[in-house]
Write a protein that holds these residues in place. Structure first.
Motif, PDB file in Angstrom:
ATOM      1  N   GLY A   1       7.410  -1.136   1.038  1.00 48.24           N
ATOM      2  CA  GLY A   1       8.027  -0.705   2.280  1.00 48.24           C
ATOM      3  C   GLY A   1       7.770   0.741   2.638  1.00 48.24           C
ATOM      4  O   GLY A   1       7.494   1.577   1.790  1.00 48.24           O
TER       5      GLY A   1
ATOM      6  N   TRP B   1       4.345  -8.914  -1.587  1.00 48.55           N
ATOM      7  CA  TRP B   1       5.117  -7.966  -0.786  1.00 48.55           C
ATOM      8  C   TRP B   1       4.720  -6.535  -1.134  1.00 48.55           C
ATOM      9  O   TRP B   1       4.438  -6.230  -2.298  1.00 48.55           O
ATOM     10  CB  TRP B   1       6.610  -8.089  -1.072  1.00 48.55           C
ATOM     11  CG  TRP B   1       7.303  -9.266  -0.495  1.00 48.55           C
ATOM     12  CD1 TRP B   1       7.671 -10.406  -1.153  1.00 48.55           C
ATOM     13  CD2 TRP B   1       7.734  -9.431   0.860  1.00 48.55           C
ATOM     14  NE1 TRP B   1       8.308 -11.261  -0.292  1.00 48.55           N
ATOM     15  CE2 TRP B   1       8.362 -10.692   0.958  1.00 48.55           C
ATOM     16  CE3 TRP B   1       7.657  -8.638   2.007  1.00 48.55           C
ATOM     17  CZ2 TRP B   1       8.908 -11.184   2.145  1.00 48.55           C
ATOM     18  CZ3 TRP B   1       8.203  -9.128   3.183  1.00 48.55           C
ATOM     19  CH2 TRP B   1       8.812 -10.384   3.251  1.00 48.55           C
TER      20      TRP B   1
ATOM     21  N   TYR C   1       8.051  -3.714   5.842  1.00 50.46           N
ATOM     22  CA  TYR C   1       7.378  -4.290   4.688  1.00 50.46           C
ATOM     23  C   TYR C   1       6.156  -5.095   5.111  1.00 50.46           C
ATOM     24  O   TYR C   1       6.212  -5.856   6.082  1.00 50.46           O
ATOM     25  CB  TYR C   1       8.322  -5.219   3.926  1.00 50.46           C
ATOM     26  CG  TYR C   1       9.528  -4.556   3.337  1.00 50.46           C
ATOM     27  CD1 TYR C   1      10.709  -4.463   4.064  1.00 50.46           C
ATOM     28  CD2 TYR C   1       9.495  -4.023   2.051  1.00 50.46           C
ATOM     29  CE1 TYR C   1      11.839  -3.852   3.526  1.00 50.46           C
ATOM     30  CE2 TYR C   1      10.615  -3.421   1.499  1.00 50.46           C
ATOM     31  CZ  TYR C   1      11.778  -3.334   2.242  1.00 50.46           C
ATOM     32  OH  TYR C   1      12.878  -2.731   1.703  1.00 50.46           O
TER      33      TYR C   1
END
Length: 124
Positions: free
Chosen positions: A117, A114, A95
């Motif tokens: 991923g 974030w 990530y």
């Protein structure tokens, strides 16, 4: 909408290399510290590497030191993670993260942004 989009994951044999990319969209990330984390199946998310907003400072988890290199290209709004000498224990979802505070990135506390991923699988 602000996004971090990772790419570059895949399947590689032990000893091989991969380069992950994280592209920022929706704002400039040049004034933010950036980091990489990973999460293996059944384990907590862990810090891998970070780079300061200026690019002058970097640090790494002990488990990847000497094998992984983090870098950034602010003209492309992108941060990279070059991974060499990969081991099966490096298998995880990786990530990308962005935060205003370089110092606290490894603590994984209230990270500003974030990515979703990218999976890295290292076969033995």
């Amino acid at each position: 909408q602000v996004q971090l989009v990772e790419s570059g994951g895949g399947l590689v044999q032990a000893g091989g290399s991969l380069r992950l990319s994280c592209a920022g969209r929706g704002r400039t990330f040049s004034n933010l510290a950036m980091g990489w984390f990973r999460q293996a199946p059944g384990k907590e998310r862990e810090f891998v590497a970070r780079i300061s907003g200026s690019g002058r400072f970097t640090s790494y988890a002990e488990s990847v030191k000497g094998r992984f290199t983090i870098s950034r290209d602010d003209a492309k709004n992108t941060v990279y993670l070059q991974m060499n000498s990969l081991k099966p224990e490096d298998t995880a979802v990786y990530y990308c993260a962005a935060d205003s505070n370089y110092a606290t990135i490894p603590l994984n506390i209230a990270i500003d942004y974030w990515g979703k991923g990218t999976l890295v699988t290292v076969s033995s």
